[in-house]
Write a protein that holds these residues in place. Structure first.
Motif, mmCIF file in Angstrom:
data_model
loop_
_atom_site.group_PDB
_atom_site.id
_atom_site.type_symbol
_atom_site.label_atom_id
_atom_site.label_comp_id
_atom_site.label_asym_id
_atom_site.label_seq_id
_atom_site.Cartn_x
_atom_site.Cartn_y
_atom_site.Cartn_z
ATOM 1 N N PRO A 30 7.444 -40.108 -25.318
ATOM 2 C CA PRO A 30 8.870 -40.898 -25.159
ATOM 3 C C PRO A 30 9.446 -40.869 -26.445
ATOM 4 N N LEU A 31 10.658 -41.239 -26.826
ATOM 5 C CA LEU A 31 11.567 -41.074 -28.166
ATOM 6 C C LEU A 31 12.260 -42.662 -28.730
ATOM 7 N N LEU A 32 11.877 -42.802 -29.340
ATOM 8 C CA LEU A 32 13.192 -43.967 -29.472
ATOM 9 C C LEU A 32 14.047 -43.775 -30.717
ATOM 10 N N ILE A 33 15.246 -43.112 -30.592
ATOM 11 C CA ILE A 33 16.066 -42.442 -31.705
ATOM 12 C C ILE A 33 17.217 -43.012 -31.489
ATOM 13 N N VAL A 34 17.595 -43.371 -33.101
ATOM 14 C CA VAL A 34 18.129 -43.863 -33.966
ATOM 15 C C VAL A 34 18.907 -43.727 -34.767
ATOM 16 N N ASN A 35 20.330 -44.672 -35.017
ATOM 17 C CA ASN A 35 20.973 -43.445 -36.229
ATOM 18 C C ASN A 35 20.986 -44.149 -36.803
ATOM 19 N N LEU A 49 11.209 -49.996 -37.741
ATOM 20 C CA LEU A 49 10.562 -48.580 -37.029
ATOM 21 C C LEU A 49 9.412 -48.036 -37.703
ATOM 22 N N GLU A 50 9.312 -48.209 -39.080
ATOM 23 C CA GLU A 50 7.650 -47.217 -38.860
ATOM 24 C C GLU A 50 6.723 -48.306 -39.057
ATOM 25 N N GLN A 51 6.610 -49.318 -38.705
ATOM 26 C CA GLN A 51 5.598 -50.241 -37.497
ATOM 27 C C GLN A 51 5.882 -49.613 -36.685
ATOM 28 N N LEU A 52 6.739 -49.507 -36.108
ATOM 29 C CA LEU A 52 6.249 -49.015 -34.191
ATOM 30 C C LEU A 52 6.062 -47.825 -34.161
ATOM 31 N N GLN A 53 6.182 -46.715 -35.570
ATOM 32 C CA GLN A 53 5.560 -45.737 -35.278
ATOM 33 C C GLN A 53 4.151 -45.689 -35.256
ATOM 34 N N LYS A 54 3.830 -46.508 -36.519
ATOM 35 C CA LYS A 54 2.520 -46.618 -36.668
ATOM 36 C C LYS A 54 1.501 -47.195 -35.662
ATOM 37 N N ASP A 55 2.401 -48.268 -35.307
ATOM 38 C CA ASP A 55 1.562 -48.753 -33.637
ATOM 39 C C ASP A 55 1.640 -48.155 -32.606
ATOM 40 N N TYR A 56 2.963 -47.428 -32.204
ATOM 41 C CA TYR A 56 3.098 -46.494 -30.655
ATOM 42 C C TYR A 56 3.037 -45.364 -31.185
ATOM 43 N N LYS A 133 20.018 -48.001 -31.048
ATOM 44 C CA LYS A 133 18.667 -47.425 -30.589
ATOM 45 C C LYS A 133 18.649 -47.637 -28.867
ATOM 46 N N PHE A 134 18.987 -45.937 -29.102
ATOM 47 C CA PHE A 134 18.103 -45.165 -27.320
ATOM 48 C C PHE A 134 16.631 -45.202 -26.864
ATOM 49 N N VAL A 135 15.552 -45.133 -26.334
ATOM 50 C CA VAL A 135 14.290 -44.744 -25.614
ATOM 51 C C VAL A 135 14.897 -44.363 -24.556
ATOM 52 N N VAL A 136 14.338 -42.876 -24.565
ATOM 53 C CA VAL A 136 13.802 -41.383 -23.565
ATOM 54 C C VAL A 136 12.959 -41.825 -23.273
ATOM 55 N N ASP A 137 12.530 -41.171 -22.284
ATOM 56 C CA ASP A 137 11.129 -41.522 -21.024
ATOM 57 C C ASP A 137 10.606 -39.743 -22.150
ATOM 58 N N ALA A 138 9.228 -39.409 -21.326
ATOM 59 C CA ALA A 138 8.244 -38.474 -21.733
ATOM 60 C C ALA A 138 9.231 -36.951 -21.081
ATOM 61 N N ASP A 139 10.027 -37.853 -20.458
ATOM 62 C CA ASP A 139 10.776 -35.964 -18.848
ATOM 63 C C ASP A 139 12.255 -36.234 -20.208
ATOM 64 N N LEU A 161 10.269 -49.803 -24.666
ATOM 65 C CA LEU A 161 8.797 -48.380 -24.723
ATOM 66 C C LEU A 161 8.035 -48.517 -24.359
ATOM 67 N N GLU A 162 7.015 -49.541 -24.563
ATOM 68 C CA GLU A 162 5.398 -49.679 -23.159
ATOM 69 C C GLU A 162 6.457 -49.552 -21.977
ATOM 70 N N ALA A 163 7.358 -49.559 -20.629
ATOM 71 C CA ALA A 163 7.886 -49.147 -20.179
ATOM 72 C C ALA A 163 7.962 -47.332 -19.915
#
Length: 167
Positions: A30-35, A49-56, A133-139, A161-163
């Motif tokens: 999945p992606l978290l796309i942010v302008n 955002l960087e913490q999310l990248q590190k955690d997830y 912020k936009f959450v995009v799933d793996a597909d 993000l968890e979903a």
């Protein structure tokens, strides 16, 4: 799903901040796309955002930053200046795309597709400010949209993000 002639958001051509080739489809999770913008009151969201990248990131999430200068000129820098600012000020390790219009007649096709998604209040359309912020799933399907004032580590963002990671 068909997104403007593409089978998924991940198939829409984009370029890296340095102008080089970059493909969202190379990112399997999945992606978290942010302008993003360097001179905005919301710029400290880079830390979260960087913490999310590190955690997830180890679980497959990739945060993708998209610099945009459409909101009161708050991202005026060159690609090199943006990269330097993000790296030295916030330790950003996630990918940054080239500076892009997210609204208006020159809106990037990525944002033409993303902005078709409504937020929790049912509002679709233009990006309202930096750090939307936009959450995009793996597909490559957009599963959630959060307005700029919603911080990246807000419970509703984490839940989305968890979903996306579980799907």
């Amino acid at each position: 799903m068909c997104v403007m002639g593409h089978s998924s958001i991940k198939d829409i051509p984009v370029r890296a901040l340095d102008g080089g080739d970059f493909s969202l489809s190379d990112l399997s999770g999945p992606l978290l796309i942010v302008n993003v913008a360097s001179r905005c009151g919301l710029t400290p969201q880079y830390t979260q955002l960087e913490q999310l990248q590190k955690d997830y990131g180890p679980r497959g999430l990739t945060v993708v930053g998209v610099p945009c200068n459409q909101f009161m000129g708050q991202e005026p820098g060159t690609a090199d200046e943006i990269a330097e600012f993000c790296s030295t000020t916030y330790g950003v390790t996630f990918p940054l795309l080239e500076k892009t219009d997210v609204n208006g007649p020159d809106r990037h096709p990525l944002y033409a597709a993303l902005t078709e998604t409504a937020d929790a209040d049912g509002e679709a359309g233009d990006v309202t400010w930096n750090f939307e912020k936009f959450v995009v799933d793996a597909d490559g399907a957009v599963t959630a949209r959060f307005r700029p004032q919603t911080v990246p580590d807000a419970p509703e963002v984490i839940a989305a993000l968890e979903a996306a990671l579980a799907s």
